[in-house]
Write a protein that holds these residues in place. Structure first.
Motif, PDB file in Angstrom:
ATOM      1  N   ALA A 290       0.836  -1.209   0.000  1.00  0.00           N
ATOM      2  CA  ALA A 290       0.000   0.000   0.000  1.00  0.00           C
ATOM      3  C   ALA A 290       0.868   1.256   0.000  1.00  0.00           C
ATOM      4  O   ALA A 290       0.595   2.222  -0.719  1.00  0.00           O
ATOM      5  CB  ALA A 290      -0.934  -0.012   1.212  1.00  0.00           C
ATOM      6  N   ALA A 291       1.926   1.249   0.819  1.00  0.00           N
ATOM      7  CA  ALA A 291       2.808   2.416   0.889  1.00  0.00           C
ATOM      8  C   ALA A 291       3.604   2.603  -0.392  1.00  0.00           C
ATOM      9  O   ALA A 291       4.022   3.720  -0.716  1.00  0.00           O
ATOM     10  CB  ALA A 291       3.764   2.272   2.078  1.00  0.00           C
ATOM     11  N   ALA A 292       3.816   1.526  -1.131  1.00  0.00           N
ATOM     12  CA  ALA A 292       4.653   1.583  -2.328  1.00  0.00           C
ATOM     13  C   ALA A 292       3.933   2.162  -3.540  1.00  0.00           C
ATOM     14  O   ALA A 292       4.581   2.573  -4.505  1.00  0.00           O
ATOM     15  CB  ALA A 292       5.169   0.184  -2.664  1.00  0.00           C
ATOM     16  N   LEU A 293       2.600   2.213  -3.522  1.00  0.00           N
ATOM     17  CA  LEU A 293       1.848   2.634  -4.705  1.00  0.00           C
ATOM     18  C   LEU A 293       2.094   4.113  -5.006  1.00  0.00           C
ATOM     19  O   LEU A 293       1.833   4.985  -4.172  1.00  0.00           O
ATOM     20  CB  LEU A 293       0.351   2.392  -4.485  1.00  0.00           C
ATOM     21  N   ILE A 294       2.606   4.411  -6.195  1.00  0.00           N
ATOM     22  CA  ILE A 294       2.930   5.794  -6.554  1.00  0.00           C
ATOM     23  C   ILE A 294       2.213   6.259  -7.822  1.00  0.00           C
ATOM     24  O   ILE A 294       2.430   7.391  -8.267  1.00  0.00           O
ATOM     25  CB  ILE A 294       4.448   5.989  -6.741  1.00  0.00           C
ATOM     26  N   SER A 295       1.368   5.428  -8.388  1.00  0.00           N
ATOM     27  CA  SER A 295       0.751   5.770  -9.677  1.00  0.00           C
ATOM     28  C   SER A 295      -0.030   7.079  -9.623  1.00  0.00           C
ATOM     29  O   SER A 295       0.159   7.976 -10.455  1.00  0.00           O
ATOM     30  CB  SER A 295      -0.175   4.636 -10.134  1.00  0.00           C
ATOM     31  N   GLU A 296      -0.941   7.185  -8.650  1.00  0.00           N
ATOM     32  CA  GLU A 296      -1.764   8.391  -8.563  1.00  0.00           C
ATOM     33  C   GLU A 296      -0.919   9.621  -8.280  1.00  0.00           C
ATOM     34  O   GLU A 296      -1.181  10.707  -8.807  1.00  0.00           O
ATOM     35  CB  GLU A 296      -2.836   8.209  -7.486  1.00  0.00           C
ATOM     36  N   ARG A 297       0.093   9.449  -7.453  1.00  0.00           N
ATOM     37  CA  ARG A 297       0.977  10.583  -7.151  1.00  0.00           C
ATOM     38  C   ARG A 297       1.708  11.029  -8.414  1.00  0.00           C
ATOM     39  O   ARG A 297       1.872  12.222  -8.674  1.00  0.00           O
ATOM     40  CB  ARG A 297       1.968  10.161  -6.060  1.00  0.00           C
ATOM     41  N   ALA A 298       2.153  10.059  -9.226  1.00  0.00           N
ATOM     42  CA  ALA A 298       2.846  10.399 -10.466  1.00  0.00           C
ATOM     43  C   ALA A 298       1.919  11.153 -11.415  1.00  0.00           C
ATOM     44  O   ALA A 298       2.335  12.100 -12.096  1.00  0.00           O
ATOM     45  CB  ALA A 298       3.373   9.129 -11.126  1.00  0.00           C
ATOM     46  N   ARG A 299       0.642  10.743 -11.458  1.00  0.00           N
ATOM     47  CA  ARG A 299      -0.300  11.407 -12.357  1.00  0.00           C
ATOM     48  C   ARG A 299      -0.657  12.806 -11.894  1.00  0.00           C
ATOM     49  O   ARG A 299      -1.104  13.627 -12.696  1.00  0.00           O
ATOM     50  CB  ARG A 299      -1.561  10.541 -12.484  1.00  0.00           C
ATOM     51  N   ALA A 300      -0.460  13.062 -10.605  1.00  0.00           N
ATOM     52  CA  ALA A 300      -0.747  14.393 -10.062  1.00  0.00           C
ATOM     53  C   ALA A 300       0.460  15.320 -10.115  1.00  0.00           C
ATOM     54  O   ALA A 300       0.369  16.479  -9.693  1.00  0.00           O
ATOM     55  CB  ALA A 300      -1.237  14.260  -8.613  1.00  0.00           C
ATOM     56  N   PRO A 302       2.833  18.116 -11.001  1.00  0.00           N
ATOM     57  CA  PRO A 302       2.511  19.368 -11.705  1.00  0.00           C
ATOM     58  C   PRO A 302       3.455  19.697 -12.850  1.00  0.00           C
ATOM     59  O   PRO A 302       3.352  20.787 -13.428  1.00  0.00           O
ATOM     60  CB  PRO A 302       2.614  20.410 -10.581  1.00  0.00           C
ATOM     61  N   GLU A 303       4.376  18.777 -13.185  1.00  0.00           N
ATOM     62  CA  GLU A 303       5.347  18.971 -14.259  1.00  0.00           C
ATOM     63  C   GLU A 303       6.259  20.158 -13.984  1.00  0.00           C
ATOM     64  O   GLU A 303       6.709  20.852 -14.908  1.00  0.00           O
ATOM     65  CB  GLU A 303       4.643  19.109 -15.614  1.00  0.00           C
ATOM     66  N   SER A 304       6.528  20.373 -12.725  1.00  0.00           N
ATOM     67  CA  SER A 304       7.537  21.352 -12.315  1.00  0.00           C
ATOM     68  C   SER A 304       8.262  20.772 -11.106  1.00  0.00           C
ATOM     69  O   SER A 304       7.691  19.990 -10.351  1.00  0.00           O
ATOM     70  CB  SER A 304       6.896  22.698 -11.952  1.00  0.00           C
ATOM     71  N   GLY A 305       9.519  21.149 -10.949  1.00  0.00           N
ATOM     72  CA  GLY A 305      10.293  20.558  -9.869  1.00  0.00           C
ATOM     73  C   GLY A 305      10.726  19.140 -10.222  1.00  0.00           C
ATOM     74  O   GLY A 305      10.597  18.684 -11.351  1.00  0.00           O
ATOM     75  N   SER A 306      11.239  18.424  -9.239  1.00  0.00           N
ATOM     76  CA  SER A 306      11.780  17.087  -9.449  1.00  0.00           C
ATOM     77  C   SER A 306      10.675  16.032  -9.413  1.00  0.00           C
ATOM     78  O   SER A 306       9.971  15.896  -8.414  1.00  0.00           O
ATOM     79  CB  SER A 306      12.827  16.769  -8.372  1.00  0.00           C
ATOM     80  N   PHE A 307      10.551  15.270 -10.485  1.00  0.00           N
ATOM     81  CA  PHE A 307       9.577  14.176 -10.517  1.00  0.00           C
ATOM     82  C   PHE A 307       9.923  13.140  -9.456  1.00  0.00           C
ATOM     83  O   PHE A 307       9.036  12.624  -8.752  1.00  0.00           O
ATOM     84  CB  PHE A 307       9.562  13.528 -11.900  1.00  0.00           C
ATOM     85  N   SER A 308      11.208  12.808  -9.312  1.00  0.00           N
ATOM     86  CA  SER A 308      11.628  11.785  -8.350  1.00  0.00           C
ATOM     87  C   SER A 308      11.314  12.193  -6.923  1.00  0.00           C
ATOM     88  O   SER A 308      10.881  11.368  -6.104  1.00  0.00           O
ATOM     89  CB  SER A 308      13.129  11.514  -8.500  1.00  0.00           C
ATOM     90  N   ALA A 309      11.520  13.471  -6.605  1.00  0.00           N
ATOM     91  CA  ALA A 309      11.189  13.951  -5.256  1.00  0.00           C
ATOM     92  C   ALA A 309       9.675  13.923  -5.046  1.00  0.00           C
ATOM     93  O   ALA A 309       9.195  13.587  -3.958  1.00  0.00           O
ATOM     94  CB  ALA A 309      11.734  15.358  -5.048  1.00  0.00           C
ATOM     95  N   TRP A 310       8.921  14.248  -6.076  1.00  0.00           N
ATOM     96  CA  TRP A 310       7.466  14.306  -5.962  1.00  0.00           C
ATOM     97  C   TRP A 310       6.880  12.935  -5.637  1.00  0.00           C
ATOM     98  O   TRP A 310       6.024  12.815  -4.769  1.00  0.00           O
ATOM     99  CB  TRP A 310       6.871  14.844  -7.260  1.00  0.00           C
ATOM    100  N   ILE A 311       7.312  11.895  -6.330  1.00  0.00           N
ATOM    101  CA  ILE A 311       6.725  10.573  -6.103  1.00  0.00           C
ATOM    102  C   ILE A 311       7.135   9.998  -4.749  1.00  0.00           C
ATOM    103  O   ILE A 311       6.536   9.026  -4.277  1.00  0.00           O
ATOM    104  CB  ILE A 311       7.078   9.581  -7.225  1.00  0.00           C
TER     105      ILE A 311
END
Length: 326
Positions: A290-300, A302-311
Motif C-alpha cells: 500500500a505504501a509503495a503505490l505511486i501511480s496516482e501521485r505520479a499522475r498528479a 505538476p510537471e515542475s520541480g523534481s519528478f523523483s522527489a514528488w513521487i
C-alpha cells in the motif's frame, strides 16, 4: 504403446514447429513446407514403416534451423530501445553513455534525448525496486532505481529490443523474436511513462542493502550493458526476462537465493524478497504494498520541480539510507 508415443511426439514437434515458423515468418510458405514434411512422416509411418526415422529428421531439421537463428545489433530498432547503456569504470567512478531521457507526450511519442553521466559509487545512498503492472497483477515489469547523495536517481530496466513497428508478444518471446536490451533512464522518463501515458499500476519499494551490495548490484548492471553491447543476446519470456535477470543480479545479496515461481509470476517478487528481509518499511507485506503505490501521485505531478522527489514526497518512500542489509 509405441504407436501412441509416436503420434504424440509428432503432434508436439508439429505444433512447436508451426509456432516457431509463424513467429519468424510473415509468409505462409514455411508452414506449407512444414505441412508437406509432416505428411511425408505420416506416409513413412503408415507405408514403409520408417516413421521414427522421418520424425527424427523432421525434429532435427526444425531444431537445427531454430538454433541457427542468431541475435543481432544492426536492426532498425524502435527509438526507445535504440541504444543500450554502456559504462567505463575508473576506480569509484563509472562513466555511463546512452542514458535515456525521453519526455513522453503520450504512450507512443516523445521528445527523444540520450545523455551521459558520471556516477561516483561512494555517492549511492539507496536503491528501490519498481514494479509496473498493466493487466494481470501476477505479471509485472521490474525496474531497479539507484538513489544518490547528489543528483537524480538512475533507473535500469531489462526490456525486449523491438524493431520499429514491432509489438511485444509473449509467444514471440519464446521463439527468438526479440533481442534483450538494458535501458538506463531517468525516472521522469521511464517511471512517469509507465504510470501516466501508459496508465500502469506502479509501485516503488525501498530496499535494504549495504554499501558494498549497492555498489556491486550497480556494477552488475553496468557489466550487463557492456556485455549486450559486445554480444547481443536473445530475450526469452521464461528464462531471460526482466525478472530472471534481476534475480541473477540480486544473487550478490545472497549467493544461494533459491529458484521460485516468482521468477515467472513477477508480480509476486516483492513477497519473495520480503521473505529475505530485503524490502524496507514497517508492517506486513500488505502495508508495504500500500505504501509503495505511486501511480496516482505520479499522475498528479505538476510537471515542475523534481519528478523523483514528488513521487517520494510523503516521507515514507526513498528516505531509507544505507543499512546493514543481508
Amino acid at each position: 504403446m509405441k504407436t501412441v508415443i509416436f503420434w504424440l511426439a509428432l503432434l508436439v514437434v508439429t505444433l512447436w514447429g508451426a509456432l516457431a515458423l509463424r513467429v519468424q515468418f510473415a509468409q505462409i510458405w514455411p508452414l506449407i513446407t512444414l505441412a508437406a514434411a509432416v505428411a511425408l512422416v505420416v506416409w513413412a509411418r503408415l507405408g514403409p514403416g520408417y516413421g521414427w526415422w522421418g520424425l527424427g529428421l523432421l525434429a532435427l531439421g526444425l531444431l537445427g534451423w531454430f538454433f541457427s537463428l542468431t541475435p543481432r545489433q544492426d536492426r532498425d530498432w524502435a527509438a526507445d530501445v535504440e541504444h543500450i547503456v554502456r559504462g567505463r569504470i575508473e576506480g569509484d567512478l563509472v562513466h555511463l553513455e546512452n542514458i535515456r531521457a525521453f519526455r513522453w507526450r503520450d504512450a507512443d511519442h516523445a521528445a527523444e534525448a540520450w545523455t551521459s553521466r558520471t556516477i561516483d559509487l561512494r555517492q549511492i545512498t539507496g536503491a528501490d525496486m519498481i514494479t509496473s503492472v498493466w493487466d494481470n497483477p501476477d505479471i509485472a515489469h521490474l525496474l531497479v532505481s539507484f538513489r544518490f547523495a547528489e543528483g537524480d536517481p538512475l533507473t535500469f530496466s531489462v526490456e525486449i529490443r523491438r524493431e520499429k513497428g514491432e509489438k511485444f508478444s509473449v509467444l514471440g518471446g519464446f521463439f527468438r523474436q526479440f533481442e534483450l536490451a538494458l535501458i538506463a533512464a531517468d525516472e521522469r522518463d521511464i517511471v512517469q511513462w509507465r504510470a501516466v501515458p501508459r496508465g500502469e499500476e506502479v509501485r516503488l519499494y525501498p530496499l535494504q542493502l549495504r554499501p558494498d551490495q549497492l555498489a556491486e548490484v550497480f556494477l552488475q548492471y553496468v557489466a550487463l550493458g557492456n556485455q549486450l553491447n559486445e554480444a547481443p543476446r536473445w530475450y526469452n519470456t521464461a528464462l531471460s526476462n526482466c525478472t530472471t535477470v534481476v534475480w541473477q543480479l540480486s544473487k550478490v545479496l545472497s549467493r544461494d537465493l533459491p529458484l521460485s515461481p516468482s521468477l515467472l509470476l513477477s508480480g509476486r517478487l516483492p513477497e519473495y524478497l520480503d521473505g529475505f528481509g530485503v524490502l524496507a518499511g514497517e508492517g506486513s507485506l500488505s502495508d508495504k504494498r500500500a505504501a509503495a503505490l505511486i501511480s496516482e501521485r505520479a499522475r498528479a505531478w505538476p510537471e515542475s520541480g523534481s519528478f523523483s522527489a514528488w513521487i517520494r514526497q510523503d516521507g515514507k518512500l526513498g528516505k531509507q539510507e544505507v543499512t546493514e542489509g543481508l
